[in-house]
Scaffold this active site. Structure first.
Site, PDB file in Angstrom:
ATOM      1  N   LYS A  16      -3.930   2.378 -12.134  1.00 30.12           N
ATOM      2  CA  LYS A  16      -2.465   3.025 -12.647  1.00 30.12           C
ATOM      3  C   LYS A  16      -2.536   4.501 -12.627  1.00 30.12           C
ATOM      4  O   LYS A  16      -1.542   4.975 -12.210  1.00 30.12           O
ATOM      5  CB  LYS A  16      -2.389   2.513 -14.071  1.00 30.12           C
ATOM      6  CG  LYS A  16      -1.806   1.156 -14.230  1.00 30.12           C
ATOM      7  CD  LYS A  16      -0.435   0.698 -13.855  1.00 30.12           C
ATOM      8  CE  LYS A  16      -0.253   0.446 -12.567  1.00 30.12           C
ATOM      9  NZ  LYS A  16      -0.271  -0.753 -12.016  1.00 30.12           N
ATOM     10  N   HIS A  28     -26.359   3.428 -11.273  1.00 32.18           N
ATOM     11  CA  HIS A  28     -27.116   3.054  -9.922  1.00 32.18           C
ATOM     12  C   HIS A  28     -26.425   4.048  -9.035  1.00 32.18           C
ATOM     13  O   HIS A  28     -26.413   3.731  -7.816  1.00 32.18           O
ATOM     14  CB  HIS A  28     -26.878   1.673  -9.448  1.00 32.18           C
ATOM     15  CG  HIS A  28     -27.416   0.805 -10.497  1.00 32.18           C
ATOM     16  ND1 HIS A  28     -28.732   0.340 -10.167  1.00 32.18           N
ATOM     17  CD2 HIS A  28     -27.096  -0.016 -11.386  1.00 32.18           C
ATOM     18  CE1 HIS A  28     -29.103  -0.489 -11.236  1.00 32.18           C
ATOM     19  NE2 HIS A  28     -28.093  -0.869 -11.752  1.00 32.18           N
ATOM     20  N   CYS A  65      10.854  -0.013   3.873  1.00 28.17           N
ATOM     21  CA  CYS A  65      12.078   0.142   4.208  1.00 28.17           C
ATOM     22  C   CYS A  65      13.292  -0.712   3.370  1.00 28.17           C
ATOM     23  O   CYS A  65      12.785  -1.925   2.971  1.00 28.17           O
ATOM     24  CB  CYS A  65      12.216  -0.272   5.791  1.00 28.17           C
ATOM     25  SG  CYS A  65      11.095   0.649   6.674  1.00 28.17           S
ATOM     26  N   GLU A  84      -7.884  -1.932 -13.055  1.00 25.67           N
ATOM     27  CA  GLU A  84      -6.460  -2.135 -13.227  1.00 25.67           C
ATOM     28  C   GLU A  84      -5.956  -0.772 -13.763  1.00 25.67           C
ATOM     29  O   GLU A  84      -5.147   0.093 -13.233  1.00 25.67           O
ATOM     30  CB  GLU A  84      -5.834  -2.949 -14.008  1.00 25.67           C
ATOM     31  CG  GLU A  84      -4.407  -2.982 -14.144  1.00 25.67           C
ATOM     32  CD  GLU A  84      -3.345  -2.882 -13.088  1.00 25.67           C
ATOM     33  OE1 GLU A  84      -3.905  -3.311 -11.747  1.00 25.67           O
ATOM     34  OE2 GLU A  84      -2.099  -2.550 -13.210  1.00 25.67           O
ATOM     35  N   GLU A  92      -2.623   6.119  -8.967  1.00 28.00           N
ATOM     36  CA  GLU A  92      -1.299   5.813  -8.284  1.00 28.00           C
ATOM     37  C   GLU A  92      -0.281   6.652  -8.441  1.00 28.00           C
ATOM     38  O   GLU A  92       0.567   7.059  -7.633  1.00 28.00           O
ATOM     39  CB  GLU A  92      -0.886   4.306  -7.940  1.00 28.00           C
ATOM     40  CG  GLU A  92      -0.354   3.723  -9.026  1.00 28.00           C
ATOM     41  CD  GLU A  92       0.035   2.247  -8.916  1.00 28.00           C
ATOM     42  OE1 GLU A  92       0.410   1.901  -7.826  1.00 28.00           O
ATOM     43  OE2 GLU A  92      -0.102   1.530  -9.641  1.00 28.00           O
ATOM     44  N   LYS A  94       7.003  -0.016  -2.928  1.00 31.29           N
ATOM     45  CA  LYS A  94       6.774  -1.148  -4.090  1.00 31.29           C
ATOM     46  C   LYS A  94       6.416  -2.376  -3.555  1.00 31.29           C
ATOM     47  O   LYS A  94       5.582  -3.263  -3.901  1.00 31.29           O
ATOM     48  CB  LYS A  94       8.173  -1.151  -4.740  1.00 31.29           C
ATOM     49  CG  LYS A  94       8.424  -2.484  -5.771  1.00 31.29           C
ATOM     50  CD  LYS A  94       7.319  -1.951  -7.035  1.00 31.29           C
ATOM     51  CE  LYS A  94       7.454  -3.202  -8.080  1.00 31.29           C
ATOM     52  NZ  LYS A  94       6.251  -2.992  -9.151  1.00 31.29           N
ATOM     53  N   TRP A 100      10.432   3.988   5.462  1.00 34.74           N
ATOM     54  CA  TRP A 100       9.226   4.413   5.135  1.00 34.74           C
ATOM     55  C   TRP A 100       8.456   4.455   6.543  1.00 34.74           C
ATOM     56  O   TRP A 100       8.260   3.316   7.150  1.00 34.74           O
ATOM     57  CB  TRP A 100       8.646   3.142   4.118  1.00 34.74           C
ATOM     58  CG  TRP A 100       7.332   3.565   3.514  1.00 34.74           C
ATOM     59  CD1 TRP A 100       7.277   4.342   2.336  1.00 34.74           C
ATOM     60  CD2 TRP A 100       6.030   3.133   3.844  1.00 34.74           C
ATOM     61  NE1 TRP A 100       5.760   4.423   2.136  1.00 34.74           N
ATOM     62  CE2 TRP A 100       5.015   3.728   2.853  1.00 34.74           C
ATOM     63  CE3 TRP A 100       5.317   2.266   5.074  1.00 34.74           C
ATOM     64  CZ2 TRP A 100       3.862   3.633   3.168  1.00 34.74           C
ATOM     65  CZ3 TRP A 100       4.180   1.983   4.966  1.00 34.74           C
ATOM     66  CH2 TRP A 100       3.359   2.761   4.031  1.00 34.74           C
ATOM     67  N   ARG A 102      11.620   1.059  -3.527  1.00 36.98           N
ATOM     68  CA  ARG A 102      10.798   0.403  -2.709  1.00 36.98           C
ATOM     69  C   ARG A 102      10.002   1.386  -1.837  1.00 36.98           C
ATOM     70  O   ARG A 102       8.821   1.297  -1.161  1.00 36.98           O
ATOM     71  CB  ARG A 102      11.678  -0.342  -1.452  1.00 36.98           C
ATOM     72  CG  ARG A 102      12.376  -1.587  -2.177  1.00 36.98           C
ATOM     73  CD  ARG A 102      13.288  -2.144  -1.080  1.00 36.98           C
ATOM     74  NE  ARG A 102      12.609  -2.666   0.062  1.00 36.98           N
ATOM     75  CZ  ARG A 102      12.230  -3.922   0.025  1.00 36.98           C
ATOM     76  NH1 ARG A 102      12.146  -4.719  -0.746  1.00 36.98           N
ATOM     77  NH2 ARG A 102      11.655  -4.491   1.139  1.00 36.98           N
ATOM     78  N   ASN A 160      13.465  -3.694   9.197  1.00 38.90           N
ATOM     79  CA  ASN A 160      12.257  -3.379   8.294  1.00 38.90           C
ATOM     80  C   ASN A 160      11.183  -4.485   8.994  1.00 38.90           C
ATOM     81  O   ASN A 160      11.381  -5.320   9.210  1.00 38.90           O
ATOM     82  CB  ASN A 160      12.604  -3.800   7.018  1.00 38.90           C
ATOM     83  CG  ASN A 160      11.253  -4.066   6.051  1.00 38.90           C
ATOM     84  OD1 ASN A 160      10.488  -3.332   6.177  1.00 38.90           O
ATOM     85  ND2 ASN A 160      11.764  -4.607   4.624  1.00 38.90           N
ATOM     86  N   GLY A 161       9.971  -3.791   8.737  1.00 36.99           N
ATOM     87  CA  GLY A 161       8.840  -4.618   9.537  1.00 36.99           C
ATOM     88  C   GLY A 161       8.131  -3.742  10.534  1.00 36.99           C
ATOM     89  O   GLY A 161       8.284  -2.714  10.757  1.00 36.99           O
TER      90      GLY A 161
HETATM   91  O1  M6R Z   1       4.043  -7.404  -4.753  1.00 38.69           O
HETATM   92  P1  M6R Z   1       2.488  -7.815  -5.193  1.00 38.69           P
HETATM   93  O2  M6R Z   1       2.163  -7.912  -6.440  1.00 38.69           O
HETATM   94  O3  M6R Z   1       2.060  -8.643  -3.858  1.00 38.69           O
HETATM   95  O4  M6R Z   1       2.053  -6.280  -4.724  1.00 38.69           O
HETATM   96  C1  M6R Z   1       0.526  -5.985  -4.315  1.00 38.69           C
HETATM   97  C2  M6R Z   1       0.114  -4.481  -4.737  1.00 38.69           C
HETATM   98  O5  M6R Z   1       0.667  -3.815  -3.763  1.00 38.69           O
HETATM   99  C3  M6R Z   1       0.678  -3.917  -5.888  1.00 38.69           C
HETATM  100  O6  M6R Z   1       0.116  -4.506  -7.100  1.00 38.69           O
HETATM  101  C4  M6R Z   1       0.391  -2.296  -5.991  1.00 38.69           C
HETATM  102  O7  M6R Z   1      -1.025  -2.334  -6.071  1.00 38.69           O
HETATM  103  C5  M6R Z   1       0.974  -1.713  -7.003  1.00 38.69           C
HETATM  104  N1  M6R Z   1       1.488  -0.363  -6.625  1.00 38.69           N
HETATM  105  C6  M6R Z   1       0.050  -1.359  -8.287  1.00 38.69           C
HETATM  106  O8  M6R Z   1       0.851  -0.682  -9.209  1.00 38.69           O
END
Ligand code: M6R
Length: 608
Positions: A485, A504, A2, A481, A488, A603, A75, A27, A101-102
């Site tokens: 990418k 395996h 949020c 990683e 997501e 985010k 959100w 966000r 938010n929370g």
């Molecule tokens: O703000 P942070 O680095 O703690 O966030 C961690 C993850 O939520 C963040 O890296 C997430 O996996 C991203 N969407 C990856 O691109």
């Protein structure tokens, strides 16, 4: 998660709220709303869907006149993304408005108690319970009512509140969810993040946990949970306003990938002093550094992947054992600490709920905690014993790129620092690493310059269903990683495997034309990875390979090859990830997706 914006002052609030909320769109959200008070009437509009719908239904805010207001992008957590569940929420009389938010963890029991006292609820949210509680406890003093509520809720919150009995006054409170107060000329602001207020002011206060702010057009005061006045320090934001804009790029992600050379310079250069690595922020920890028996890295998502690469680099260079753990596991596992261990939390936002909780857990056990953080003044910077900033600037795209690159660069430098302190870094080796570190930005620039080639290749794979990423050692960290990418932002199923693990089980999924991306930057593991490439090739896979310049022999087995410039084995991560970020971007953009706002993702993950 949020987004909250609030304003009180001389200007009309609604356009400021809409503008601020647009800066928080990154966000992630699925409904939006706002409430504005003109001193007589509290008006509100809310809608599921994008912020544009709110802009249209309020005629750019004109239909909500008034100079005090709160706005919100939600959100969904408790209840679907509907108009009823969108914020703000109100008491029955419509004299109290709340954005939140929370997560209020005990909201159900509170709600049941209030229902017995005759309160009725219109939404499924935990937030409406706060509006009802404020109504229940309010006599004449909003701060007193807010404190009574805060004493009774568990969980996390950032709150923006209006009491119509108090025209012109905006109230705010927070615990474990981000909220800043902006001090402007013609009014004052609250927001979940700095970009929302940057157009109006660079002067901000960071509200502490369980602190309350009372804000009028020209005064800002803070109180602790015992209602004692407290003083907060005013910080000046140094970023350029344009840093949080798209700067002519179609998506923030492309802009942020393109900024990686600068980010590497900004993060590394200030720490290279007289041919050695110096972390000014760690000078007081000299003894801890010398004695460290183990490093325990905790993080989520890409930050966790940066930690995996960090493990290989630190263990390889400095010989210190490193454990890397998902913060969401660490926090509930009762970890067994060993003497002289250091916990290192990694986070772009500095607000990720699980990583924040992991920091608190380690601190409660007396373990020193360092936090590698990008967002200035965020919660982690206040909870950790030391903050090591990555100077990536504001990162808006949900998929992290430049912050991740800065995090791995910090790990290179930490590894060098530990290695030197322990007598494991010969001067000529140190010189070589520093030279390699300085060269990384231009090498990244070179790889970014070849993006059209990656784009052409990505266009061929736009319809892919499954993509596998394989690598060994540090290359496995890159594979993790790269696969995150892709999945997501493009919604393509992608998995990363340590190359030796494929046979395996997972190799049974490889069939004709399955795309396998093999990363082979580690010379001592090169032949092993080639064998794995041959294995998948012989089962019909189409292989994209990323390897060091000079390994043209790989073309005997791989169908498409990207060569990275030469660097030492530890720093190859910074180069190999670039084409793989680009690949994910082009698949997503080619499919016509909103690259910066992938579905279901936020985010900054400020709830568990
Ligand atoms: O703000 P942070 O680095 O703690 O966030 C961690 C993850 O939520 C963040 O890296 C997430 O996996 C991203 N969407 C990856 O691109």
């Amino acid at each position: 998660m949020c987004g909250i914006v609030g304003y009180t002052g001389k200007s009309q609030a609604a356009p400021i709220l809409l503008d601020g909320l647009s800066k928080l769109e990154y966000r992630g959200y699925d409904s939006a709303g706002m409430a504005v008070f003109d001193g007589k009437k509290l008006r509100s509009e809310k809608t599921p869907g994008r912020l544009n719908a709110l802009v249209e239904m309020t005629h750019d805010g004109e239909l909500l006149p008034g100079t005090l207001g709160i706005g919100h992008t939600r959100w969904a957590t408790h209840g679907k993304a509907t108009k009823e569940n969108a914020h703000p929420h109100f008491n029955a009389a419509g004299t109290v408005a709340v954005v939140h938010n929370g997560i209020i963890e005990n909201y159900l029991s509170i709600r049941q108690r209030l229902e017995k006292k005759g309160y009725a609820f219109k939404s499924e949210t935990d937030t409406e319970t706060i509006a009802a509680m404020l109504d229940y406890y309010y006599e004449k003093d909003p701060i007193e009512a807010i404190i009574k509520v805060l004493h009774r809720v568990t969980g996390s919150y950032a709150l923006g509140i209006i009491f119509t009995d108090h025209p012109g006054v905006l109230y705010a409170a927070r615990k474990d969810s981000p909220l800043i107060v902006g001090k402007g000329r013609d009014g004052n602001y609250i927001a979940s993040d700095v970009p929302a207020v940057l157009k109006y002011t660079r002067d901000v206060y960071y509200i502490r946990n369980e602190e309350i702010a009372k804000i009028t057009g020209d005064e800002i005061s803070f109180y602790n949970i015992d209602a004692d006045p407290v003083t907060e320090e005013l910080h000046t934001i140094e970023w350029d306003v344009n840093a949080a804009d798209k700067g002519g790029y179609e998506f923030y992600m492309m802009k942020e990938m393109s900024e990686q050379p600068k980010v590497l310079r900004d993060t590394c250069d200030p720490r290279i002093k007289n041919g050695t690595i110096v972390f000014d922020e760690l000078v007081k920890d000299e003894k801890i550094i010398k004695k460290a028996s183990k490093l325990h890295i905790v993080a989520c998502g890409s930050a966790y992947h940066a930690g995996i690469s960090g493990k290989y680099v630190i263990e390889g260079m400095a010989g210190i054992p490193v454990e890397v753990e998902l913060a969401s596991e660490f926090r509930y596992r009762n970890p067994v600490y060993i003497p002289d261990e250091i916990v290192i939390a990694v986070s772009q936002s500095g607000e990720t709920a699980d990583t924040l909780a992991a920091i608190k857990e380690a601190k409660a056990n007396g373990v020193p905690v360092w936090a590698i953080v990008n967002a200035t003044g965020s919660s982690m910077t206040r909870e950790a014993d030391r903050t090591i900033y990555t100077y990536a600037g504001p990162e808006i795209s949900v998929a992290t790129t430049k912050a991740y690159s800065a995090q791995i660069a910090v790990f290179y430098m930490l590894a060098m620092m530990f290695a030197k302190t322990r007598g494991r870094l010969a001067p000529e080796r140190e010189e070589e690493y520093i030279e390699d570190l300085k060269r990384l930005p231009e090498q990244v620039e070179f790889l970014l310059g070849n993006k059209e080639r990656v784009q052409k290749f990505a266009n061929r794979y736009i319809a892919a269903h499954d993509v596998y990423y394989i690598g060994r050692g540090i290359d496995y960290g890159i594979a993790l990683e790269a696969s995150l990418k892709l999945k997501e932002i493009s919604y393509v199923h992608a998995e990363a495997y340590a190359a030796g693990e494929l046979k395996h089980g997972t190799i049974s999924l490889i069939e004709k034309n399955t795309l396998v991306t093999a990363i082979a930057t580690q010379e001592e593991l090169y032949d092993k990875t080639i064998s794995n490439i041959v294995e998948v090739k012989s089962r019909g896979a189409f292989v994209m390979a990323v390897t060091n310049v000079g390994h043209s022999d790989i073309e005997e087995n791989a169908d498409f090859v990207i060569y990275i410039p030469s660097t030492n084995k530890y720093f190859a991560n910074s180069l190999a990830i670039i084409p793989l970020q680009l690949f994910a971007y082009y698949v997503s953009a080619g499919r016509g997706y909103d690259v910066d706002h992938p579905r279901n993702l936020a985010k900054s993950v400020t709830v568990e």
